[in-house]
Design an enzyme around this catalytic site. Structure first.
Site, PDB file in Angstrom:
ATOM      1  N   SER A 192      30.511  51.724  41.964  1.00  0.00           N
ATOM      2  CA  SER A 192      31.549  50.956  41.275  1.00  0.00           C
ATOM      3  C   SER A 192      31.581  49.528  41.798  1.00  0.00           C
ATOM      4  CB  SER A 192      32.912  51.615  41.490  1.00  0.00           C
ATOM      5  OG  SER A 192      33.900  50.767  40.951  1.00  0.00           O
ATOM      6  N   HIS A 199      28.876  51.322  37.525  1.00  0.00           N
ATOM      7  CA  HIS A 199      30.208  51.672  37.021  1.00  0.00           C
ATOM      8  C   HIS A 199      31.063  50.403  37.046  1.00  0.00           C
ATOM      9  CE1 HIS A 199      33.578  54.482  36.298  1.00  0.00           C
ATOM     10  NE2 HIS A 199      34.284  53.676  37.082  1.00  0.00           N
ATOM     11  N   ASP A 213      34.753  48.738  36.178  1.00  0.00           N
ATOM     12  CA  ASP A 213      36.160  49.070  35.976  1.00  0.00           C
ATOM     13  C   ASP A 213      36.909  47.910  35.340  1.00  0.00           C
ATOM     14  OD1 ASP A 213      36.460  51.717  37.206  1.00  0.00           O
ATOM     15  OD2 ASP A 213      35.830  50.688  39.049  1.00  0.00           O
ATOM     16  N   MET A 230      40.427  46.614  34.007  1.00  0.00           N
ATOM     17  CA  MET A 230      41.868  46.911  34.156  1.00  0.00           C
ATOM     18  C   MET A 230      42.695  45.791  33.545  1.00  0.00           C
ATOM     19  SD  MET A 230      41.863  48.066  38.123  1.00  0.00           S
ATOM     20  CE  MET A 230      40.692  49.256  38.774  1.00  0.00           C
ATOM     21  N   HIS A 271      34.355  51.713  32.347  1.00  0.00           N
ATOM     22  CA  HIS A 271      35.588  52.505  32.455  1.00  0.00           C
ATOM     23  C   HIS A 271      36.758  51.619  32.038  1.00  0.00           C
ATOM     24  CE1 HIS A 271      38.410  54.884  35.428  1.00  0.00           C
ATOM     25  NE2 HIS A 271      38.773  54.996  34.171  1.00  0.00           N
ATOM     26  N   MET A 283      40.352  50.901  31.600  1.00  0.00           N
ATOM     27  CA  MET A 283      41.725  51.275  31.978  1.00  0.00           C
ATOM     28  C   MET A 283      42.648  50.284  31.295  1.00  0.00           C
ATOM     29  SD  MET A 283      40.867  52.178  35.917  1.00  0.00           S
ATOM     30  CE  MET A 283      39.276  51.378  35.813  1.00  0.00           C
ATOM     31  N   MET A 332      39.646  61.695  36.999  1.00  0.00           N
ATOM     32  CA  MET A 332      40.083  60.750  38.029  1.00  0.00           C
ATOM     33  C   MET A 332      40.523  61.536  39.260  1.00  0.00           C
ATOM     34  SD  MET A 332      39.534  57.785  36.806  1.00  0.00           S
ATOM     35  CE  MET A 332      40.137  56.943  38.270  1.00  0.00           C
TER      36      MET A 332
HETATM   37  C1  DX5 Z   1      39.821  53.238  40.266  1.00  0.00           C
HETATM   38  C2  DX5 Z   1      38.480  52.957  39.662  1.00  0.00           C
HETATM   39  C3  DX5 Z   1      37.354  53.437  40.491  1.00  0.00           C
HETATM   40  C4  DX5 Z   1      37.209  52.731  41.804  1.00  0.00           C
HETATM   41  C5  DX5 Z   1      36.528  53.686  42.739  1.00  0.00           C
HETATM   42  O1  DX5 Z   1      40.795  52.920  39.337  1.00  0.00           O
HETATM   43  O2  DX5 Z   1      38.371  53.568  38.402  1.00  0.00           O
HETATM   44  O3  DX5 Z   1      36.135  53.375  39.775  1.00  0.00           O
HETATM   45  O4  DX5 Z   1      36.473  51.554  41.713  1.00  0.00           O
HETATM   46  O5  DX5 Z   1      36.555  53.123  44.014  1.00  0.00           O
HETATM   47  P1  DX5 Z   1      36.503  54.019  45.327  1.00  0.00           P
HETATM   48  O6  DX5 Z   1      35.193  54.729  45.314  1.00  0.00           O
HETATM   49  O7  DX5 Z   1      36.620  53.007  46.416  1.00  0.00           O
HETATM   50  O8  DX5 Z   1      37.661  54.969  45.278  1.00  0.00           O
HETATM   51 ZN    ZN Z   2      36.353  53.708  37.486  1.00  0.00          ZN
END
Ligand code: DX5
Ligand code: ZN
Length: 223
Positions: free
Chosen positions: A7, A32, A34, A36, A65, A67, A136
């Site tokens: 990620s 990956h 993220d 947000m 991903h 969010m 999750m």
């Molecule tokens: C959290 C994200 C994850 C995050 C994971 O909301 O969706 O993808 O980056 O990070 P770690 O591995 O540090 O928990």
């Molecule tokens: Zn994620």
């Protein structure tokens, strides 16, 4: 062997090119990413502009991903920016079936993520429409959180539900707090894709962590 998706949220953004290169040159399978929005989750990360920049130097598929609320407004732009897998949240989609098919109609792999409090059973009526479920294992919004132990049960339940619906190819992805402390048990439970942010990018040797995660299931075959 599981697919490993580092990620990028945990990467050093002042050195993004070298961070992406580390993953390019590793045993990782996907990036990956993220996204947000500060609405669905209490944090804002990055959008299409950064995804496009990463895509221009990434040599592996992008696992996006989302969010965000109303993902249908942005899915076409993210698809155009180079996302290969696009995952939306069950909790953010009152018209989830429509969201899934929007992603598939764009020729992308469609994923649905569920928060820690959401039971896997809510996906029963769309399980044949989706390519991946992201369970999750932390509350979405931040990297570096503690892995929630209940996740193992959810993986087993989802694997069984997938089998009951003849969805043997459904990918189960785990996101949040993944490390060598839980990777083997996750793979044994039926996980296919491990997302890891801090465990990879905060390590002295990210490529070794990726390799170890990739091999975590190696010695777990039934005796
Ligand atoms: C959290 C994200 C994850 C995050 C994971 O909301 O969706 O993808 O980056 O990070 P770690 O591995 O540090 O928990
Ligand atoms: Zn994620």
């Amino acid at each position: 062997m599981p697919l490993i998706a580092p990620s990028v949220l945990a990467a050093d953004f002042t050195n993004l090119t070298s961070e992406v290169r580390k993953v390019n040159e590793s045993d990782a399978d996907w990036f990956h990413l993220d996204v947000m929005d500060g609405r669905f989750v209490p944090n804002i990360s990055f959008g299409q502009f950064i995804v496009k920049a990463i895509e221009s130097i990434a040599e592996k598929p992008l696992d996006l991903h989302l969010m965000i609320v109303e993902p249908e407004k942005y899915v076409p732009e993210f698809a155009a920016a180079g996302a290969d897998v696009i995952t939306v949240h069950y909790e953010a989609c009152p018209h989830l079936h429509r969201n899934i098919h929007q992603i598939k109609d764009l020729g992308k792999t469609a994923g649905v993520a569920i928060n820690p409090h959401t039971p896997v059973q809510v996906l029963r009526d769309v399980i044949n429409d989706i390519d991946m479920v992201c369970i999750m294992s932390v509350n979405p919004g931040f990297g570096g959180q503690k892995f929630i132990q209940k996740t193992y049960d959810k993986v087993r339940q989802l694997r069984q539900m997938a089998a009951e619906h003849q969805c043997e190819n459904l990918l189960i992805e785990i996101d949040g707090g993944v490390s060598m402390a839980n990777a083997t048990e996750l793979i044994q439970a039926g996980a296919d894709v491990l997302v890891a942010g801090s465990a990879v990018f905060r390590a002295d040797d990210p490529q070794k962590v990726i390799r170890d995660l990739k091999n975590a299931g190696q010695h777990t075959t039934q005796i």
